[in-house]
Enzyme design. Structure first.
Site, mmCIF file in Angstrom:
data_model
loop_
_atom_site.group_PDB
_atom_site.id
_atom_site.type_symbol
_atom_site.label_atom_id
_atom_site.label_comp_id
_atom_site.label_asym_id
_atom_site.label_seq_id
_atom_site.Cartn_x
_atom_site.Cartn_y
_atom_site.Cartn_z
ATOM 1 N N ALA A 22 10.595 36.496 -11.368
ATOM 2 C CA ALA A 22 11.652 35.707 -10.726
ATOM 3 C C ALA A 22 12.851 36.534 -10.290
ATOM 4 O O ALA A 22 13.851 35.973 -9.856
ATOM 5 C CB ALA A 22 12.114 34.597 -11.675
ATOM 6 N N ILE A 26 9.565 35.650 -3.549
ATOM 7 C CA ILE A 26 9.338 34.211 -3.631
ATOM 8 C C ILE A 26 9.596 33.684 -5.036
ATOM 9 O O ILE A 26 9.933 32.517 -5.214
ATOM 10 C CB ILE A 26 7.933 33.814 -3.142
ATOM 11 C CG1 ILE A 26 6.845 34.389 -4.034
ATOM 12 C CG2 ILE A 26 7.717 34.239 -1.701
ATOM 13 C CD1 ILE A 26 5.456 33.870 -3.683
ATOM 14 N N GLY A 27 9.460 34.526 -6.050
ATOM 15 C CA GLY A 27 9.761 34.090 -7.407
ATOM 16 C C GLY A 27 11.236 33.771 -7.569
ATOM 17 O O GLY A 27 11.599 32.751 -8.169
ATOM 18 N N SER A 152 -3.394 34.362 -2.856
ATOM 19 C CA SER A 152 -3.133 35.009 -1.570
ATOM 20 C C SER A 152 -4.280 34.701 -0.616
ATOM 21 O O SER A 152 -5.422 34.483 -1.055
ATOM 22 C CB SER A 152 -3.011 36.524 -1.764
ATOM 23 O OG SER A 152 -3.063 37.209 -0.526
ATOM 24 N N TYR A 177 -7.350 44.167 -5.111
ATOM 25 C CA TYR A 177 -6.336 43.121 -4.938
ATOM 26 C C TYR A 177 -6.993 41.786 -4.611
ATOM 27 O O TYR A 177 -6.669 40.750 -5.209
ATOM 28 C CB TYR A 177 -5.358 43.517 -3.835
ATOM 29 C CG TYR A 177 -4.310 42.457 -3.567
ATOM 30 C CD1 TYR A 177 -3.339 42.164 -4.521
ATOM 31 C CD2 TYR A 177 -4.303 41.745 -2.373
ATOM 32 C CE1 TYR A 177 -2.381 41.183 -4.287
ATOM 33 C CE2 TYR A 177 -3.346 40.761 -2.136
ATOM 34 C CZ TYR A 177 -2.389 40.485 -3.092
ATOM 35 O OH TYR A 177 -1.444 39.511 -2.858
#
Length: 312
Positions: A22, A26-27, A152, A177
């Site tokens: 965070a 985006i966190g 994702s 990934y």
């Protein structure tokens, strides 16, 4: 869901959220919006200076924000266990309304976690698998709690390889990934099935940000000192990416909007890359029951974290 924005987030007063990663991207945007709508937000971040800075910035942006930094290193299972224990001892630690499994790494050079796992699989999947399992009793004790895992569009690059979860045979950063992001979706799929069997009203859902401007794009090149690649990624972020605030909308929708269903996958509207939240494409292998079961069993074995509360 057409045109959904952060202004439509329902009142979160009285609710507690844990958001991993965070301190940026985006966190951070998700944590700030949740705090701005009344939630108590725990900022679960690896770096103490960056986590404390994020807490200060949210307090500056959101008057009377109830936010708290707590250290969490998803690349170290001992840190994950310590975080869960500290959360349980803290204010309101007997319940948890919302767990956002957001933190992640992307396309890194080959690295291993403190426990010997391939770094992307270890952080993106195993760390969050362990964290969710350790916090599960709090989630189950909270009416209408939610778990949101951030995947994702790159999950479509590759299915997982159950014979080589840690990419020991051959390491290819983008394949690794993609596999870790497939693992996120299989985890949500299997968690949703197990919650349903247990008769729980906890909702497990997934989201993805599309192409959002964050430090994920530059981290791998920076680690290797590839300045030209880092600059190219920075240019791509400026020219093509949507903002991190926009990228956080699918996560916020999955976390707060009424009617979000178990095992749903939310992403941006325009080709999955940018725009308002809508149901997202997902590869068929992320809905494979048997693969979900086998990944779950392997994850319990690798992390040493069981989900006994779902078997009661």
């Amino acid at each position: 869901m057409k045109g959904w924005t952060a202004s439509e987030i329902p009142d979160q007063s009285g609710r507690t959220a844990v958001v991993t990663g965070a301190n940026s991207g985006i966190g951070y945007a998700a944590a700030r919006e949740l705090a701005g709508n009344g939630a108590r937000v725990v900022l679960a971040c690896r770096s103490e200076p960056r986590g404390e800075d994020a807490e200060s910035r949210i307090r500056a942006e959101v008057p009377d924000a109830d936010v708290q930094f707590m250290r969490l290193d998803l690349a170290d299972l001992a840190s994950v266990r310590e975080f869960a224990e500290r959360y349980g001892r803290g204010r309101g630690g007997d319940r948890l309304d919302l767990l956002i499994n957001n933190a992640g790494v992307m396309a890194l050079p080959e690295r291993r976690t403190a426990d010997g796992f391939e770094m992307q699989f270890g952080i993106n999947h195993l760390g969050h698998f362990a964290l969710t399992g350790l916090l599960l009793p709090r989630l189950l004790a909270t009416p209408r709690a939610r778990v949101v895992s951030v995947s994702s569009v790159m999950h479509a690059v590759s299915n997982i390889d159950l014979r080589d979860l840690n990419s020991e045979r051959r390491y290819r950063r983008w394949i690794a990934y993609g596999r870790s992001k497939t693992a996120n979706l299989l985890f949500v799929h299997e968690l949703a099935r197990r919650l349903a069997r247990a008769g729980s009203d906890v909702v497990a859902a997934a989201a993805h940000p599309g192409y959002a401007s964050t430090n994920l794009q530059t981290a791998g090149a920076r680690m290797e000192g590839r300045r030209a690649a880092e600059r190219f990624a920075e240019w791509g972020n400026r020219v093509f990416a949507q903002t991190s605030d926009a990228g956080a909308l699918p996560t916020l929708y999955a976390a707060t909007a009424p009617g979000v269903t178990a095992d749903s996958f939310t992403g941006p509207r325009l080709q999955g890359w940018r725009g308002a939240p809508v149901p997202s494409f997902r590869a068929r292998w992320t809905l494979d029951d048997r693969a979900g079961e086998l990944l779950w069993e392997a994850s319990e074995r690798l992390t040493g974290v069981g989900y006994e509360a779902l078997a009661r």
